[in-house]
Design a protein around this motif. Structure first.
Motif, short mmCIF file in Angstrom:
data_model
loop_
_atom_site.label_atom_id
_atom_site.label_comp_id
_atom_site.label_asym_id
_atom_site.label_seq_id
_atom_site.Cartn_x
_atom_site.Cartn_y
_atom_site.Cartn_z
N LEU A 43 0.79 -1.05 0.04
CA LEU A 43 -0.02 -0.14 0.14
C LEU A 43 0.88 1.36 0.04
O LEU A 43 0.69 2.17 -0.92
CB LEU A 43 -0.86 -0.19 1.23
CG LEU A 43 -1.91 0.80 1.37
CD1 LEU A 43 -3.28 0.36 -0.02
CD2 LEU A 43 -2.89 0.79 2.70
N LEU B 209 2.37 1.74 -3.43
CA LEU B 209 1.54 2.44 -4.19
C LEU B 209 1.31 3.73 -3.83
O LEU B 209 1.31 4.75 -4.93
CB LEU B 209 -0.03 1.73 -4.13
CG LEU B 209 -0.21 0.43 -4.38
CD1 LEU B 209 -1.53 -0.12 -4.29
CD2 LEU B 209 0.37 0.00 -5.85
N THR B 210 1.35 4.44 -2.66
CA THR B 210 1.21 5.79 -2.46
C THR B 210 2.56 6.53 -3.01
O THR B 210 2.33 7.48 -3.74
CB THR B 210 1.30 5.85 -1.04
OG1 THR B 210 0.27 4.94 -0.44
CG2 THR B 210 0.93 7.16 -0.56
N PHE C 161 -1.84 3.21 -13.21
CA PHE C 161 -2.95 2.64 -12.66
C PHE C 161 -3.29 1.14 -12.62
O PHE C 161 -3.71 0.40 -11.71
CB PHE C 161 -4.26 3.25 -13.23
CG PHE C 161 -4.62 2.81 -14.68
CD1 PHE C 161 -3.95 3.62 -15.62
CD2 PHE C 161 -5.19 1.87 -15.15
CE1 PHE C 161 -4.02 3.15 -17.22
CE2 PHE C 161 -5.48 1.67 -16.39
CZ PHE C 161 -4.90 2.22 -17.56
N ILE D 239 -1.30 0.00 -9.44
CA ILE D 239 -2.42 0.33 -8.55
C ILE D 239 -3.56 -0.87 -8.16
O ILE D 239 -3.79 -1.17 -7.25
CB ILE D 239 -2.99 1.82 -8.55
CG1 ILE D 239 -1.85 2.80 -8.46
CG2 ILE D 239 -4.13 2.08 -7.54
CD1 ILE D 239 -2.21 4.19 -8.55
N GLU D 240 -4.01 -1.13 -9.61
CA GLU D 240 -5.14 -2.05 -9.43
C GLU D 240 -4.52 -3.31 -8.94
O GLU D 240 -5.06 -3.83 -8.04
CB GLU D 240 -5.70 -2.37 -10.75
CG GLU D 240 -6.55 -1.35 -11.16
CD GLU D 240 -7.38 -1.40 -12.33
OE1 GLU D 240 -8.13 -0.70 -12.62
OE2 GLU D 240 -6.97 -2.26 -13.17
N MET D 241 -3.33 -3.95 -9.44
CA MET D 241 -2.92 -5.20 -9.08
C MET D 241 -2.46 -5.16 -7.55
O MET D 241 -2.67 -5.88 -6.91
CB MET D 241 -1.64 -5.47 -9.80
CG MET D 241 -1.12 -7.04 -9.47
SD MET D 241 0.00 -7.48 -10.97
CE MET D 241 -0.79 -8.08 -12.14
N THR E 68 -3.63 -3.02 -5.11
CA THR E 68 -4.55 -2.94 -4.26
C THR E 68 -5.11 -4.56 -3.87
O THR E 68 -5.37 -4.86 -2.77
CB THR E 68 -5.79 -2.17 -4.73
OG1 THR E 68 -5.19 -0.80 -5.05
CG2 THR E 68 -6.84 -1.80 -3.91
N ALA E 69 -5.47 -5.07 -5.06
CA ALA E 69 -6.06 -6.54 -4.90
C ALA E 69 -5.17 -7.46 -3.89
O ALA E 69 -5.64 -7.76 -2.96
CB ALA E 69 -6.09 -7.17 -6.11
N ILE F 168 -5.26 -5.78 -0.31
CA ILE F 168 -6.53 -6.42 0.52
C ILE F 168 -6.43 -8.04 0.75
O ILE F 168 -6.91 -8.26 1.94
CB ILE F 168 -7.78 -5.95 -0.46
CG1 ILE F 168 -8.00 -4.39 -0.70
CG2 ILE F 168 -9.11 -6.66 -0.13
CD1 ILE F 168 -8.83 -4.23 -1.77
N PHE F 169 -6.15 -8.73 -0.13
CA PHE F 169 -6.16 -10.27 0.15
C PHE F 169 -5.16 -10.52 1.31
O PHE F 169 -5.42 -11.30 2.13
CB PHE F 169 -5.63 -11.06 -0.92
CG PHE F 169 -6.89 -11.54 -2.03
CD1 PHE F 169 -7.92 -12.38 -1.62
CD2 PHE F 169 -7.04 -10.71 -3.17
CE1 PHE F 169 -8.95 -12.43 -2.82
CE2 PHE F 169 -7.93 -11.00 -4.06
CZ PHE F 169 -8.87 -11.92 -3.65
N LEU G 35 -1.14 -11.54 -15.42
CA LEU G 35 -2.29 -11.55 -14.45
C LEU G 35 -1.96 -12.35 -13.32
O LEU G 35 -2.18 -12.39 -12.11
CB LEU G 35 -3.72 -11.77 -15.00
CG LEU G 35 -4.42 -10.66 -15.59
CD1 LEU G 35 -5.73 -10.99 -16.09
CD2 LEU G 35 -4.32 -9.36 -14.73
N GLY H 172 -0.55 -11.21 -9.70
CA GLY H 172 -1.71 -10.86 -8.64
C GLY H 172 -2.51 -12.01 -8.16
O GLY H 172 -2.65 -12.09 -7.03
N TYR H 173 -2.61 -12.90 -9.07
CA TYR H 173 -3.52 -14.10 -8.73
C TYR H 173 -3.00 -14.94 -7.63
O TYR H 173 -3.48 -15.42 -6.87
CB TYR H 173 -3.92 -15.01 -10.02
CG TYR H 173 -5.24 -14.48 -10.32
CD1 TYR H 173 -5.52 -13.30 -11.43
CD2 TYR H 173 -6.58 -15.26 -10.26
CE1 TYR H 173 -6.85 -13.28 -11.74
CE2 TYR H 173 -7.69 -14.84 -10.60
CZ TYR H 173 -7.77 -13.60 -11.45
OH TYR H 173 -8.98 -13.63 -12.22
#
Lengths: 184, 439
Positions: free
Chosen positions: A26, A29-30, A62, A65-67, A69-70, A73-74, A146, A149-150
């Motif tokens: 996080l 990302l910031t 972005f 950021i998307e990857m 963030t996921a 969160i997980f 992908l 991230g997965y």
């Protein structure tokens, strides 16, 4: 008793470490975003200055950021369950004894365990499909696979399932055994 | 079974699970998945689960939520709540009930850089409670004003609840933030008026603090400049078109973090604590987000929201009456649930209903007006008996004040809330003015 304490401590350390890892993602990302925002302003206003001309918005920020963030969160989910952080409706059972509440937590944690196992199983399949897919599943701009991230997300969900099973154990001890019920 | 019947059946099952202390996110996942399987069979549901979580969480806009939470943590550690409270106190503290008013003012300031109510209430409790108790304020007034002030955390932008609403209804976050601004200021003002009336009627509940000189007042006010600067950069940056709301959240988290670091308030231990707190709240929110996602698929399959909207428009009830009924449902639910779970649960059902009603606005305007009204109403739930989460938070800081006293102290603020909701309902232009102005 000894076994329980050992497992409890180990899981707490692991979930904290994973959550802090998510926190590090996080923060990264910031920093990426701030770099990109400032870079965009610099290139717009000082793009012709020799020393600053290299600085611009990060391409595809972005997608990162998307990857990120996921993944973050997980990484947070197991910790939240470990520290009893998931909210519930206390209204109907507010007057129940701590032991009764711990008793009700057993089916709740069992249900969560079942769901976590189900989602883990599906996400493992999903990750393998990403890995073996004949057409490359990547992000649009940066071409990041992908599964980057997965893979961690699936790992964290499996950890969540493990923590859920532990919480079943924890609440049964609190309801019937020698565990001290903790009001959450 | 019609979609409506299926929907009602599953709503009952959901509430049954909630009554049995199943965590809200788990209950929503269970019901959503069961409904999905019942209506579409196992194979699409299993297929969906392969990517559901990742697809949902890898969302550019959703990253605002953990970033704003992190920003709130840093702001707390940077001691900003103390600065805000001290400044408000030197301007207002000498009035009757003035320290309580200062608590409201400080909370409003903190709300402008934090997006959550619980964080605002918790941090203000630490700085304002000792001060009020030292000056002989009653437990009711002291805890009541902190609990009510806390609600300004989500009312005044940035607001996590509004971000979630914007994502659910595909509305523009910047417009919603703009719209929330005037109602948020009205709330702060209304709370101060409530305090003034309360202490006039109960003079024993407060005392008078010495008057600060104007030199002290300006000195204290000048010290809050970091808060003002961060607010202007974050919120101003969105409106100036400098960055997206996600980027604003990142810039905000970065600058509050930097501020805490420069003030020497961010050692290794505190940083770890901040990250873990952020992790816990984020994990809690996003389990519910995943549950809400499955519920939404199930609702879409059942066509329950459309049928409900159709049924309601067939009754030819006045649109305003329907809207009031929906707000009352939120108010009642707010007594037992937290605001985020409630929004995630009810908006998919009620939003189509509201959008099918004719209030004489464009769809965007209706969506924004409804969003702000919902925000205000769910925020009331944070301080209503019997659950009122804010009240519980304060109670853990003020063990000597019985819960009943706190709820007595909250009553004037609840009355103020009801008056404000009525005003916002009667004059939609108060909410929409800022949107017309900026966009």
């Amino acid at each position: 008793m000894r076994l329980f304490r050992t497992v409890e401590r180990a899981l707490l350390v692991i979930t904290q470490a994973i959550a802090l890892l998510g926190g590090a993602v996080l923060i990264t990302l910031t920093l990426i975003t701030v770099y990109s925002v400032v870079g965009r302003a610099v290139s717009r206003n000082f793009g012709d200055w020799p020393l600053l001309s290299w600085w611009g918005p990060l391409r595809g920020d972005f997608e990162l950021i998307e990857m990120g963030t996921a993944i973050a969160i997980f990484a947070f989910l197991p910790y939240t369950q470990m520290v009893r952080g998931n909210v519930l409706v206390d209204f109907f059972t507010a007057r129940a004894s701590p032991r009764a509440k711990a008793g009700l937590a057993i089916p709740a944690n069992l249900l969560f365990s079942a769901l976590a196992i189900l989602i883990s199983w599906r996400m493992i399949i999903g990750t393998f499909e990403q890995l073996t897919s004949s057409f490359n599943q990547t992000t649009m701009l940066l071409r990041l696979p992908l599964w980057w991230g997965y893979m961690p997300a699936t790992f964290f969900i499996c950890l969540l399932a493990l923590v859920c099973f532990f919480t079943v154990w924890r609440s049964s001890r609190e309801a019937f055994g020698d565990g001290e019920p903790v009001s959450s | 079974m019609s979609g409506l019947e299926v929907g009602i059946l599953f709503t009952f099952i959901l509430f049954g699970l909630l009554a049995l202390r199943i965590p809200i996110g788990v209950a929503m996942l269970t019901v959503g998945l069961a409904g999905y399987v019942a209506l579409a069979g196992w194979s699409p549901a299993l297929n969906y689960l392969k990517s559901a979580g990742y697809d949902k969480y890898s969302n550019y806009t959703f990253s605002i939520v953990p970033l704003f939470l992190l920003m709130g943590e840093f702001a707390t550690n940077a001691g900003l709540s103390r600065l805000l409270f001290r400044s408000a106190n030197s301007w207002l503290g000498h009035r009757r009930g003035g320290i309580a008013m200062a608590t409201i003012g400080g909370s409003a300031g903190f709300g402008a850089i934090a997006g959550s109510s619980l964080a605002t209430a918790a941090t203000m409790a630490q700085v304002a409670l000792p001060e009020m108790r030292r000056h002989g304020y009653s437990g009711a007034l002291a805890t009541g004003s902190i609990a009510a002030g806390g609600t300004l955390g989500i009312l005044i932008p940035p607001s996590i609840v509004l971000v979630i609403y914007a994502i659910l209804t595909e509305q523009n976050i910047a417009k919603l933030f703009a719209a929330a601004f005037i109602p948020g200021l009205m709330a702060a003002l209304g709370y101060m008026i409530a305090i003034a009336i309360f202490v006039r009627r109960n003079p024993g509940d407060s005392s008078v603090r010495r008057r600060a000189s104007y030199r002290e007042r300006w000195r204290d006010l000048l010290q809050v400049w970091p808060v003002v600067a961060i607010f202007i950069v974050v919120i101003g940056g969105i409106y100036a078109g400098l960055f997206t709301p996600t980027e604003a959240a990142a810039v905000g988290a970065f600058s509050t973090g930097l501020l805490a670091l420069l003030k020497g308030r961010l050692n290794w231990r505190i940083a770890t604590r901040s990250l873990l707190n952020t992790a816990q709240t984020t994990g809690m929110i996003f389990l519910i987000v995943l549950g809400a996602d499955l519920i939404n698929i199930f609702l879409a399959l059942s066509r329950m929201p459309q049928e409900l909207a159709q049924a309601i428009s067939n009754t030819n009830l006045a649109p305003l009456l329907v809207l009031v009924a929906i707000l009352v449902i939120h108010l009642l639910l707010g007594m037992i649930m937290d605001s985020l779970s409630m929004i995630l649960l009810t908006i998919p059902i009620f939003f189509p209903v509201v959008m099918s009603l004719d209030f004489g606005f464009t769809p965007d305007e209706t969506a924004i007006w409804f969003g702000i009204l919902t925000l205000v109403v769910v925020e009331v739930g944070l301080i209503t008996p019997p659950v009122g989460l804010n009240v519980y938070i304060i109670n853990s800081y003020a063990r000597d004040v019985p819960m009943l006293e706190t709820f007595r102290g909250v009553t004037p603020f609840l009355i103020s809330d009801m008056i404000r909701i009525a005003i916002l309902l009667a004059f939609p232009s108060i909410t929409l003015a800022a949107v017309w102005w900026f966009f």
